[in-house]
Motif scaffolding. Structure first.
Motif, PDB file in Angstrom:
ATOM      1  N   ILE A 115       0.827  -1.294   0.024  1.00 53.57           N
ATOM      2  CA  ILE A 115      -0.022   0.134  -0.010  1.00 53.57           C
ATOM      3  C   ILE A 115       0.856   1.150  -0.003  1.00 53.57           C
ATOM      4  N   LEU A 116       0.401   2.282  -0.767  1.00 51.10           N
ATOM      5  CA  LEU A 116       1.116   3.597  -0.695  1.00 51.10           C
ATOM      6  C   LEU A 116       0.272   4.480   0.071  1.00 51.10           C
ATOM      7  N   CYS A 117       0.649   5.287   1.000  1.00 56.35           N
ATOM      8  CA  CYS A 117      -0.460   6.323   1.430  1.00 56.35           C
ATOM      9  C   CYS A 117       0.409   7.552   1.992  1.00 56.35           C
ATOM     10  N   PRO A 118      -0.306   8.694   2.223  1.00 53.73           N
ATOM     11  CA  PRO A 118       0.301   9.726   2.763  1.00 53.73           C
ATOM     12  C   PRO A 118       0.751   9.572   4.265  1.00 53.73           C
ATOM     13  N   ILE A 119       1.498  10.233   4.747  1.00 55.87           N
ATOM     14  CA  ILE A 119       2.540  10.014   6.168  1.00 55.87           C
ATOM     15  C   ILE A 119       1.340  10.642   7.232  1.00 55.87           C
ATOM     16  N   GLU A 120       0.645  11.201   6.989  1.00 53.46           N
ATOM     17  CA  GLU A 120      -0.553  11.855   7.922  1.00 53.46           C
ATOM     18  C   GLU A 120      -1.536  10.288   8.596  1.00 53.46           C
ATOM     19  N   THR A 121      -1.697   9.488   7.536  1.00 62.05           N
ATOM     20  CA  THR A 121      -2.334   8.371   8.105  1.00 62.05           C
ATOM     21  C   THR A 121      -2.089   7.033   8.089  1.00 62.05           C
ATOM     22  N   THR A 122      -0.599   7.236   7.978  1.00 62.56           N
ATOM     23  CA  THR A 122       0.208   5.909   7.849  1.00 62.56           C
ATOM     24  C   THR A 122       0.098   4.793   9.163  1.00 62.56           C
ATOM     25  N   LEU A 123       0.434   5.509  10.242  1.00 63.93           N
ATOM     26  CA  LEU A 123       0.382   4.431  11.496  1.00 63.93           C
ATOM     27  C   LEU A 123      -1.033   4.025  11.753  1.00 63.93           C
ATOM     28  N   LYS A 124      -2.074   4.870  11.585  1.00 59.14           N
ATOM     29  CA  LYS A 124      -3.418   4.658  11.719  1.00 59.14           C
ATOM     30  C   LYS A 124      -3.998   3.723  10.940  1.00 59.14           C
ATOM     31  N   LEU A 125      -3.452   3.555   9.729  1.00 59.98           N
ATOM     32  CA  LEU A 125      -3.943   2.630   8.681  1.00 59.98           C
ATOM     33  C   LEU A 125      -3.382   1.469   9.093  1.00 59.98           C
ATOM     34  N   ALA A 126      -2.248   1.295   9.373  1.00 56.63           N
ATOM     35  CA  ALA A 126      -1.389  -0.141   9.783  1.00 56.63           C
ATOM     36  C   ALA A 126      -2.028  -0.613  10.792  1.00 56.63           C
ATOM     37  N   LEU A 127      -2.372   0.306  12.116  1.00 55.98           N
ATOM     38  CA  LEU A 127      -2.871  -0.347  13.087  1.00 55.98           C
ATOM     39  C   LEU A 127      -4.279  -0.866  12.910  1.00 55.98           C
ATOM     40  N   GLU A 128      -5.169  -0.226  12.059  1.00 53.32           N
ATOM     41  CA  GLU A 128      -6.197  -0.743  11.638  1.00 53.32           C
ATOM     42  C   GLU A 128      -6.317  -2.179  10.980  1.00 53.32           C
ATOM     43  N   ILE A 129      -5.417  -2.097   9.949  1.00 60.08           N
ATOM     44  CA  ILE A 129      -5.289  -3.476   9.321  1.00 60.08           C
ATOM     45  C   ILE A 129      -4.856  -4.578  10.611  1.00 60.08           C
ATOM     46  N   GLN A 130      -3.963  -4.281  11.084  1.00 56.30           N
ATOM     47  CA  GLN A 130      -3.590  -5.223  12.074  1.00 56.30           C
ATOM     48  C   GLN A 130      -4.704  -5.656  13.146  1.00 56.30           C
ATOM     49  N   ASN A 131      -5.468  -4.744  13.610  1.00 60.32           N
ATOM     50  CA  ASN A 131      -6.628  -5.054  14.619  1.00 60.32           C
ATOM     51  C   ASN A 131      -7.588  -5.912  13.669  1.00 60.32           C
ATOM     52  N   LYS A 132      -7.921  -5.418  12.216  1.00 62.32           N
ATOM     53  CA  LYS A 132      -8.876  -6.218  11.516  1.00 62.32           C
ATOM     54  C   LYS A 132      -8.412  -7.615  11.329  1.00 62.32           C
ATOM     55  N   PHE A 133      -6.995  -7.926  11.295  1.00 65.60           N
ATOM     56  CA  PHE A 133      -6.493  -9.176  10.972  1.00 65.60           C
ATOM     57  C   PHE A 133      -6.704 -10.121  12.284  1.00 65.60           C
ATOM     58  N   GLU A 134      -6.533  -9.639  13.410  1.00 69.36           N
ATOM     59  CA  GLU A 134      -6.922  -9.959  14.873  1.00 69.36           C
ATOM     60  C   GLU A 134      -8.312 -10.557  15.017  1.00 69.36           C
ATOM     61  N   GLN A 135      -9.186  -9.641  14.347  1.00 67.37           N
ATOM     62  CA  GLN A 135     -10.672 -10.036  14.682  1.00 67.37           C
ATOM     63  C   GLN A 135     -10.759 -10.912  13.376  1.00 67.37           C
ATOM     64  N   GLN A 136     -10.597 -10.980  12.485  1.00 69.90           N
ATOM     65  CA  GLN A 136     -10.929 -11.828  11.435  1.00 69.90           C
ATOM     66  C   GLN A 136     -10.597 -13.020  11.468  1.00 69.90           C
ATOM     67  N   PHE A 137      -9.434 -13.427  12.358  1.00 68.62           N
ATOM     68  CA  PHE A 137      -8.860 -14.831  12.498  1.00 68.62           C
ATOM     69  C   PHE A 137      -8.877 -15.314  14.150  1.00 68.62           C
ATOM     70  N   GLU A 138      -9.686 -14.607  14.694  1.00 70.98           N
ATOM     71  CA  GLU A 138      -9.563 -14.982  16.227  1.00 70.98           C
ATOM     72  C   GLU A 138     -10.212 -16.359  16.378  1.00 70.98           C
TER      73      GLU A 138
END
Length: 300
Positions: free
Chosen positions: A170-193
């Motif tokens: 993924i390419l993204c602006p720096i202002e949303t990078t960490l937020k985007l990363a954390l949301e993907i990681q949280n979604k992964f945990e929820q999806q495969f729990e």
């Protein structure tokens, strides 16, 4: 095989420029203001059509150094002194935007950031986990996870190079990078729990100047992803920075509260809750008064 098929089921053919991606968060904020809609929107659309016909990136409008470079190049090519330099008008348009932002939209910078980020993520040891869980609906969960990731990317002004299954770039602006990363990681945990086994995700992020080669930055995210996977238990995020001069540095840590705290600080800076000089002031304070051991703990 299932994992690899899903991985290439989302491929973007027409891709934004690094300039456009770096500016995307800033432009989204600007385009939501009444000042933009009343004074600049239609003229920007006209310039955008004109520049696109000339195979130019319309987002150069927002970067003064890029406009000046175009003015200088065009000046060398124009032999008739009475002929108008086509980029002088664009510079005037850009100057009016900057003046309006300074006067009426002080919470926004007068121009976008020069840096953007590339995120590469991958499920840990998924090759060993897919087959044993075929009867648990893991293939559908992979597909659903991909769809959720695409939504997260859009909501955070990013652009997917490809996404699918448990992996993506993924390419993204720096202002949303960490937020985007954390949301993907949280979604992964929820999806495969509900899937048996320790389902974890690792990620590499590189921040780089838009004028640096993107190919080099993509390769660096792979190096960072491997660094994350080398952590004990994997399940980590590695972040690196490539400066405009070519210098590099990086750090890596497991997912957890530290990354959440950093994301909260970024949010508070962006929304004017704390000063954007806070991180530097905090670091100076710790360096001046804390004991070495306490300093290391606080800064980490």
């Amino acid at each position: 095989i299932v994992q690899r098929i899903l991985s290439y089921s989302k491929v973007i053919k027409a891709f934004p420029s690094t300039r456009e991606i770096a500016a995307s968060w800033w432009f989204k904020k600007l385009s939501q203001t009444s000042e933009w809609n009343m004074q600049f929107d239609q003229k920007f659309k006209n310039y955008k059509r004109r520049l696109s016909k000339e195979f130019e990136d319309p987002f150069l409008i927002f970067y003064p150094s890029d406009i000046q470079s175009k003015i200088n190049t065009a000046r060398k090519k124009i032999k008739d002194k009475d002929k108008e330099n086509p980029y002088v008008g664009i510079k005037g348009f850009r100057d009016k935007i900057a003046e309006t932002i300074k006067k009426n939209i002080p919470e926004l910078k007068e121009q976008p950031e020069d840096y953007l980020a590339i995120i590469t993520y991958d499920g840990d040891d998924m090759g060993k986990k897919v087959v044993p869980n075929l009867n648990s609906g893991i293939t559908k969960k992979l597909f659903d996870f991909q769809k959720e990731v695409n939504k997260i990317i859009t909501e955070n002004s990013g652009s997917a190079f490809y996404t699918g299954g448990d992996e993506g770039v993924i390419l993204c602006p720096i202002e949303t990078t960490l937020k985007l990363a954390l949301e993907i990681q949280n979604k992964f945990e929820q999806q495969f729990e509900t899937i048996e086994g320790d389902m974890t995700l690792s990620m590499g992020i590189i921040f780089f100047d838009r004028r640096r080669p993107m190919g080099t930055a993509i390769k660096q995210t792979q190096v960072l992803l491997e660094a994350a996977k080398e952590m004990d238990g994997k399940n980590a995020l590695a972040v690196g920075v490539q400066t405009a001069s070519g210098n590099q540095w990086h750090f890596v840590a497991h997912w957890g509260k530290d990354w959440e705290r950093i994301n909260q600080i970024i949010y508070q800076i962006q929304n004017g809750i704390i000063s954007n000089t806070f991180p530097y002031e905090a670091e100076k304070f710790v360096q001046r008064f804390a004991l070495d051991e306490l300093q290391d703990n606080l800064l980490s």
